[in-house]
Scaffold this motif. Structure first.
Motif, PDB file in Angstrom:
ATOM      1  N   GLY A   1       0.804  -1.189   0.000  1.00  0.00           N
ATOM      2  CA  GLY A   1       0.000   0.000   0.000  1.00  0.00           C
ATOM      3  C   GLY A   1       0.852   1.260   0.000  1.00  0.00           C
ATOM      4  O   GLY A   1       0.526   2.228  -0.682  1.00  0.00           O
ATOM      5  N   LEU A   2       1.960   1.234   0.762  1.00  0.00           N
ATOM      6  CA  LEU A   2       2.817   2.416   0.843  1.00  0.00           C
ATOM      7  C   LEU A   2       3.388   2.755  -0.525  1.00  0.00           C
ATOM      8  O   LEU A   2       3.363   3.910  -0.948  1.00  0.00           O
ATOM      9  CB  LEU A   2       3.940   2.191   1.858  1.00  0.00           C
ATOM     10  CG  LEU A   2       4.977   3.306   1.985  1.00  0.00           C
ATOM     11  CD1 LEU A   2       4.333   4.612   2.425  1.00  0.00           C
ATOM     12  CD2 LEU A   2       6.074   2.895   2.961  1.00  0.00           C
ATOM     13  N   ILE A   3       3.874   1.762  -1.252  1.00  0.00           N
ATOM     14  CA  ILE A   3       4.485   2.057  -2.554  1.00  0.00           C
ATOM     15  C   ILE A   3       3.445   2.576  -3.547  1.00  0.00           C
ATOM     16  O   ILE A   3       3.756   3.432  -4.375  1.00  0.00           O
ATOM     17  CB  ILE A   3       5.244   0.846  -3.119  1.00  0.00           C
ATOM     18  CG1 ILE A   3       6.113   1.311  -4.294  1.00  0.00           C
ATOM     19  CG2 ILE A   3       4.296  -0.264  -3.527  1.00  0.00           C
ATOM     20  CD1 ILE A   3       7.058   0.273  -4.809  1.00  0.00           C
ATOM     21  N   ALA A   4       2.223   2.096  -3.472  1.00  0.00           N
ATOM     22  CA  ALA A   4       1.187   2.570  -4.388  1.00  0.00           C
ATOM     23  C   ALA A   4       0.923   4.058  -4.154  1.00  0.00           C
ATOM     24  O   ALA A   4       0.831   4.845  -5.109  1.00  0.00           O
ATOM     25  CB  ALA A   4      -0.097   1.761  -4.207  1.00  0.00           C
ATOM     26  N   GLY A   5       0.839   4.471  -2.904  1.00  0.00           N
ATOM     27  CA  GLY A   5       0.620   5.878  -2.590  1.00  0.00           C
ATOM     28  C   GLY A   5       1.809   6.743  -2.963  1.00  0.00           C
ATOM     29  O   GLY A   5       1.652   7.834  -3.521  1.00  0.00           O
ATOM     30  N   VAL A   6       3.016   6.264  -2.658  1.00  0.00           N
ATOM     31  CA  VAL A   6       4.226   7.011  -3.003  1.00  0.00           C
ATOM     32  C   VAL A   6       4.332   7.164  -4.516  1.00  0.00           C
ATOM     33  O   VAL A   6       4.613   8.246  -5.031  1.00  0.00           O
ATOM     34  CB  VAL A   6       5.479   6.321  -2.419  1.00  0.00           C
ATOM     35  CG1 VAL A   6       6.756   6.899  -3.007  1.00  0.00           C
ATOM     36  CG2 VAL A   6       5.492   6.439  -0.899  1.00  0.00           C
TER      37      VAL A   6
ATOM     38  N   SER B   1      -0.571 -12.178   0.823  1.00  0.00           N
ATOM     39  CA  SER B   1      -0.980 -11.836  -0.547  1.00  0.00           C
ATOM     40  C   SER B   1      -1.182 -10.326  -0.602  1.00  0.00           C
ATOM     41  O   SER B   1      -1.219  -9.664   0.425  1.00  0.00           O
ATOM     42  CB  SER B   1      -2.270 -12.561  -0.954  1.00  0.00           C
ATOM     43  OG  SER B   1      -3.353 -12.101  -0.181  1.00  0.00           O
ATOM     44  N   VAL B   2      -1.317  -9.807  -1.819  1.00  0.00           N
ATOM     45  CA  VAL B   2      -1.626  -8.382  -1.982  1.00  0.00           C
ATOM     46  C   VAL B   2      -3.085  -8.258  -2.401  1.00  0.00           C
ATOM     47  O   VAL B   2      -3.654  -9.180  -2.977  1.00  0.00           O
ATOM     48  CB  VAL B   2      -0.695  -7.705  -3.014  1.00  0.00           C
ATOM     49  CG1 VAL B   2       0.744  -7.772  -2.552  1.00  0.00           C
ATOM     50  CG2 VAL B   2      -0.838  -8.320  -4.392  1.00  0.00           C
ATOM     51  N   SER B   3      -3.668  -7.112  -2.130  1.00  0.00           N
ATOM     52  CA  SER B   3      -5.049  -6.893  -2.555  1.00  0.00           C
ATOM     53  C   SER B   3      -5.077  -6.570  -4.048  1.00  0.00           C
ATOM     54  O   SER B   3      -4.076  -6.138  -4.627  1.00  0.00           O
ATOM     55  CB  SER B   3      -5.668  -5.737  -1.765  1.00  0.00           C
ATOM     56  OG  SER B   3      -5.115  -4.501  -2.200  1.00  0.00           O
ATOM     57  N   GLN B   4      -6.220  -6.763  -4.649  1.00  0.00           N
ATOM     58  CA  GLN B   4      -6.370  -6.445  -6.067  1.00  0.00           C
ATOM     59  C   GLN B   4      -6.145  -4.959  -6.315  1.00  0.00           C
ATOM     60  O   GLN B   4      -5.486  -4.574  -7.283  1.00  0.00           O
ATOM     61  CB  GLN B   4      -7.759  -6.858  -6.582  1.00  0.00           C
ATOM     62  CG  GLN B   4      -7.934  -6.676  -8.070  1.00  0.00           C
ATOM     63  CD  GLN B   4      -7.051  -7.601  -8.892  1.00  0.00           C
ATOM     64  OE1 GLN B   4      -7.014  -8.812  -8.649  1.00  0.00           O
ATOM     65  NE2 GLN B   4      -6.326  -7.063  -9.867  1.00  0.00           N
ATOM     66  N   LEU B   5      -6.648  -4.098  -5.429  1.00  0.00           N
ATOM     67  CA  LEU B   5      -6.486  -2.659  -5.594  1.00  0.00           C
ATOM     68  C   LEU B   5      -5.010  -2.257  -5.554  1.00  0.00           C
ATOM     69  O   LEU B   5      -4.534  -1.504  -6.411  1.00  0.00           O
ATOM     70  CB  LEU B   5      -7.269  -1.909  -4.511  1.00  0.00           C
ATOM     71  CG  LEU B   5      -7.183  -0.384  -4.552  1.00  0.00           C
ATOM     72  CD1 LEU B   5      -7.757   0.163  -5.860  1.00  0.00           C
ATOM     73  CD2 LEU B   5      -7.906   0.210  -3.352  1.00  0.00           C
ATOM     74  N   THR B   6      -4.293  -2.772  -4.563  1.00  0.00           N
ATOM     75  CA  THR B   6      -2.861  -2.459  -4.462  1.00  0.00           C
ATOM     76  C   THR B   6      -2.111  -3.009  -5.665  1.00  0.00           C
ATOM     77  O   THR B   6      -1.264  -2.322  -6.249  1.00  0.00           O
ATOM     78  CB  THR B   6      -2.274  -3.025  -3.159  1.00  0.00           C
ATOM     79  OG1 THR B   6      -2.996  -2.481  -2.050  1.00  0.00           O
ATOM     80  CG2 THR B   6      -0.806  -2.672  -3.011  1.00  0.00           C
ATOM     81  N   TYR B   7      -2.426  -4.222  -6.057  1.00  0.00           N
ATOM     82  CA  TYR B   7      -1.795  -4.809  -7.248  1.00  0.00           C
ATOM     83  C   TYR B   7      -2.020  -3.923  -8.471  1.00  0.00           C
ATOM     84  O   TYR B   7      -1.082  -3.626  -9.215  1.00  0.00           O
ATOM     85  CB  TYR B   7      -2.333  -6.218  -7.511  1.00  0.00           C
ATOM     86  CG  TYR B   7      -1.915  -6.727  -8.859  1.00  0.00           C
ATOM     87  CD1 TYR B   7      -0.657  -7.280  -9.040  1.00  0.00           C
ATOM     88  CD2 TYR B   7      -2.748  -6.587  -9.971  1.00  0.00           C
ATOM     89  CE1 TYR B   7      -0.243  -7.704 -10.302  1.00  0.00           C
ATOM     90  CE2 TYR B   7      -2.342  -7.006 -11.222  1.00  0.00           C
ATOM     91  CZ  TYR B   7      -1.095  -7.564 -11.386  1.00  0.00           C
ATOM     92  OH  TYR B   7      -0.679  -7.960 -12.627  1.00  0.00           O
ATOM     93  N   ASP B   8      -3.252  -3.485  -8.684  1.00  0.00           N
ATOM     94  CA  ASP B   8      -3.565  -2.667  -9.858  1.00  0.00           C
ATOM     95  C   ASP B   8      -2.740  -1.377  -9.869  1.00  0.00           C
ATOM     96  O   ASP B   8      -2.216  -0.977 -10.909  1.00  0.00           O
ATOM     97  CB  ASP B   8      -5.062  -2.333  -9.905  1.00  0.00           C
ATOM     98  CG  ASP B   8      -5.938  -3.539 -10.198  1.00  0.00           C
ATOM     99  OD1 ASP B   8      -5.419  -4.572 -10.704  1.00  0.00           O
ATOM    100  OD2 ASP B   8      -7.148  -3.457  -9.900  1.00  0.00           O
ATOM    101  N   HIS B   9      -2.634  -0.726  -8.716  1.00  0.00           N
ATOM    102  CA  HIS B   9      -1.843   0.501  -8.638  1.00  0.00           C
ATOM    103  C   HIS B   9      -0.365   0.238  -8.898  1.00  0.00           C
ATOM    104  O   HIS B   9       0.281   0.972  -9.649  1.00  0.00           O
ATOM    105  CB  HIS B   9      -2.025   1.178  -7.266  1.00  0.00           C
ATOM    106  CG  HIS B   9      -3.292   1.947  -7.161  1.00  0.00           C
ATOM    107  ND1 HIS B   9      -4.473   1.379  -6.740  1.00  0.00           N
ATOM    108  CD2 HIS B   9      -3.574   3.239  -7.418  1.00  0.00           C
ATOM    109  CE1 HIS B   9      -5.416   2.286  -6.752  1.00  0.00           C
ATOM    110  NE2 HIS B   9      -4.909   3.427  -7.169  1.00  0.00           N
ATOM    111  N   VAL B  10       0.178  -0.786  -8.272  1.00  0.00           N
ATOM    112  CA  VAL B  10       1.605  -1.086  -8.452  1.00  0.00           C
ATOM    113  C   VAL B  10       1.882  -1.499  -9.895  1.00  0.00           C
ATOM    114  O   VAL B  10       2.860  -1.047 -10.500  1.00  0.00           O
ATOM    115  CB  VAL B  10       2.080  -2.147  -7.443  1.00  0.00           C
ATOM    116  CG1 VAL B  10       3.491  -2.623  -7.750  1.00  0.00           C
ATOM    117  CG2 VAL B  10       2.018  -1.579  -6.019  1.00  0.00           C
ATOM    118  N   ALA B  11       1.035  -2.320 -10.467  1.00  0.00           N
ATOM    119  CA  ALA B  11       1.234  -2.749 -11.852  1.00  0.00           C
ATOM    120  C   ALA B  11       1.250  -1.552 -12.800  1.00  0.00           C
ATOM    121  O   ALA B  11       2.002  -1.528 -13.778  1.00  0.00           O
ATOM    122  CB  ALA B  11       0.149  -3.746 -12.257  1.00  0.00           C
ATOM    123  N   ALA B  12       0.454  -0.537 -12.500  1.00  0.00           N
ATOM    124  CA  ALA B  12       0.361   0.635 -13.377  1.00  0.00           C
ATOM    125  C   ALA B  12       1.444   1.673 -13.103  1.00  0.00           C
ATOM    126  O   ALA B  12       1.852   2.382 -14.021  1.00  0.00           O
ATOM    127  CB  ALA B  12      -1.014   1.287 -13.216  1.00  0.00           C
TER     128      ALA B  12
END
Length: 142
Positions: A1-6, A55-66
């Motif tokens: 979650g932290l990396i997605a926000g950063v 595991s990671v959440s789908q929301l966090t995965y989507d943000h990190v993947a993008a």
């Protein structure tokens, strides 16, 4: 979650910025999800409990993947050494979840060149001196 926000904040402030993440071996929920194309359960074995999500959440995965260039993986031993290096050289006490930033930064510099400017988000103090001393002995570090 932290990396997605950063990554979202940095990308909004500075379009084109590249963001790398880092995990330790045995706590590879995001890197394995990225390799598989989506979240999946992983087996945990890392000493770095704060990175050890099953595991990671789908929301966090989507943000990190993008938004994230890549998630690198380093061994626990290198994460502990990174914590010791942060304490010795930067006078910063940080758990191995932050210590893994230093070996990951070296990997990034090997890929993009020494002239790159890197910023590290150092957080986490969930390790005692006893923890670090025990891990140092376990991995033969001084």
């Amino acid at each position: 979650g932290l990396i997605a926000g950063v990554a979202a904040a940095l990308g909004a402030c500075r379009p084109g910025v590249r963001v790398w993440g880092v995990e330790t071996e045995g706590a590879q929920a995001m890197s394995e999800a990225l390799a598989a194309g989506g979240p999946l359960p992983v087996t945990l074995s890392s000493i770095v409990s704060t990175l050890s999500a099953p595991s990671v959440s789908q929301l966090t995965y989507d943000h990190v993947a993008a938004l994230v260039t890549e998630v690198l993986v380093v061994p626990d031993r290198e994460a502990v050494q990174g914590s010791l290096d942060l304490a010795d050289h930067a006078k910063v006490w940080a758990e191995p979840a932050a210590g893994c930033l230093l070996p990951a930064a070296r990997q990034v510099l090997e890929r993009v060149g020494d002239g790159a400017r890197l910023g590290l988000v150092v957080c986490g103090g969930n390790a005692t001196t006893g923890d670090l001393f025990a891990w140092s002995r376990r991995f033969g570090l001084r």
